[in-house]
Design a protein around this motif. Structure first.
Motif, PDB file in Angstrom:
ATOM      1  N   LYS A  41       0.819  -1.220   0.000  1.00  0.00           N
ATOM      2  CA  LYS A  41       0.000   0.000   0.000  1.00  0.00           C
ATOM      3  C   LYS A  41       0.846   1.260   0.000  1.00  0.00           C
ATOM      4  CE  LYS A  41      -4.146  -1.067   2.490  1.00  0.00           C
ATOM      5  NZ  LYS A  41      -4.613  -0.850   3.850  1.00  0.00           N
ATOM      6  N   LYS A  42       2.075   1.140   0.561  1.00  0.00           N
ATOM      7  CA  LYS A  42       2.960   2.315   0.611  1.00  0.00           C
ATOM      8  C   LYS A  42       3.753   2.467  -0.683  1.00  0.00           C
ATOM      9  CE  LYS A  42       3.712   2.637   5.582  1.00  0.00           C
ATOM     10  NZ  LYS A  42       4.698   2.579   6.662  1.00  0.00           N
ATOM     11  N   SER A  43       3.532   1.570  -1.643  1.00  0.00           N
ATOM     12  CA  SER A  43       4.312   1.551  -2.900  1.00  0.00           C
ATOM     13  C   SER A  43       5.797   1.772  -2.630  1.00  0.00           C
ATOM     14  CB  SER A  43       3.820   2.634  -3.860  1.00  0.00           C
ATOM     15  OG  SER A  43       2.476   2.487  -4.093  1.00  0.00           O
ATOM     16  N   PRO A  44       6.433   0.821  -1.951  1.00  0.00           N
ATOM     17  CA  PRO A  44       7.840   1.016  -1.591  1.00  0.00           C
ATOM     18  C   PRO A  44       8.751   1.157  -2.822  1.00  0.00           C
ATOM     19  CG  PRO A  44       7.023  -1.117  -0.792  1.00  0.00           C
ATOM     20  CD  PRO A  44       5.889  -0.458  -1.480  1.00  0.00           C
ATOM     21  N   LEU A  45       9.836   1.887  -2.641  1.00  0.00           N
ATOM     22  CA  LEU A  45      10.819   2.052  -3.716  1.00  0.00           C
ATOM     23  C   LEU A  45      11.480   0.711  -4.031  1.00  0.00           C
ATOM     24  CD1 LEU A  45      12.639   3.825  -5.560  1.00  0.00           C
ATOM     25  CD2 LEU A  45      14.105   4.202  -3.559  1.00  0.00           C
ATOM     26  N   PHE A  46      11.859  -0.022  -2.966  1.00  0.00           N
ATOM     27  CA  PHE A  46      12.504  -1.327  -3.134  1.00  0.00           C
ATOM     28  C   PHE A  46      11.485  -2.433  -2.887  1.00  0.00           C
ATOM     29  CE2 PHE A  46      16.006   1.452  -1.778  1.00  0.00           C
ATOM     30  CZ  PHE A  46      16.947   1.165  -2.759  1.00  0.00           C
TER      31      PHE A  46
END
Ligand code: ADP
Length: 159
Positions: A41-46
């Motif tokens: 949900k946080k759309s992580p970079l990694f």
């Protein structure tokens, strides 16, 4: 019996502030399990796999530290690992409200869980993974904020 604590977070990516907290917790506990939340949900970079790999690289020679990814309720993940103490960090008053709510929720979902808060060294109180991502994306130097393997990965993305 060994005393274990679980340190959950997004670790997108792990920073020197997280590491400071892990080192502090190892003065109080024998083992730390770093639990990396998938956090789609946080759309992580990694992606999760890369976040796990970076943490593994940092702690390769330390048998007291282990790393696992998870994508379920933290309290369920903690129970599965038979660990009932959770570590979270407090940098400033601004962290308090969110952390207070989280700890209260863990307690509601699983009364056996205790949350322990540690404060980092002062030099890390302003440090966050989101700030590191932003600095790196603007081609700033993040070497003083993250361990080497992380700085290298960020350079690969933003060079
Ligand atoms: P989350 O998405 O769960 O907040 P983070 O990886 O951002 O995941 O943070 C995990 C935990 O580490 C949180 O409790 C956060 O307050 C703490 N933390 C993050 N950066 C620091 C830092 N510089 N010093 C101390 N604690 C920190």
């Amino acid at each position: 019996m060994k005393r274990s604590i679980i340190y959950p977070g997004t670790f997108d990516p792990i920073t020197n502030g997280h590491i400071d907290l892990i080192e502090r917790s190892l003065k109080l506990f024998d083992q730390v399990l770093i639990a990396i939340a998938e956090s789609n949900k946080k759309s992580p970079l990694f992606n999760l796999e890369d976040r796990i790999k970076m943490v593994e690289k940092v702690f390769t020679n330390d048998k007291r530290v282990s790393v696992q990814g998870f994508s379920k309720l933290l309290v369920d993940f903690a129970k599965e690992n038979n660990i009932f103490t959770v570590l979270r960090g407090l940098r400033a008053i601004s962290d308090f409200e969110h952390e207070f709510q989280l700890a209260g929720m863990y307690k509601n979902l699983s009364p056996k869980i205790e949350t322990i808060f540690l404060m980092p060294s002062q030099e890390y109180t302003y440090l966050s993974a989101s700030m590191v991502r932003e600095i790196a994306s603007l081609k700033g130097d993040v070497a003083q904020f993250v361990p080497k393997p992380v700085a290298e990965e960020l350079t690969k993305i933003y060079q």
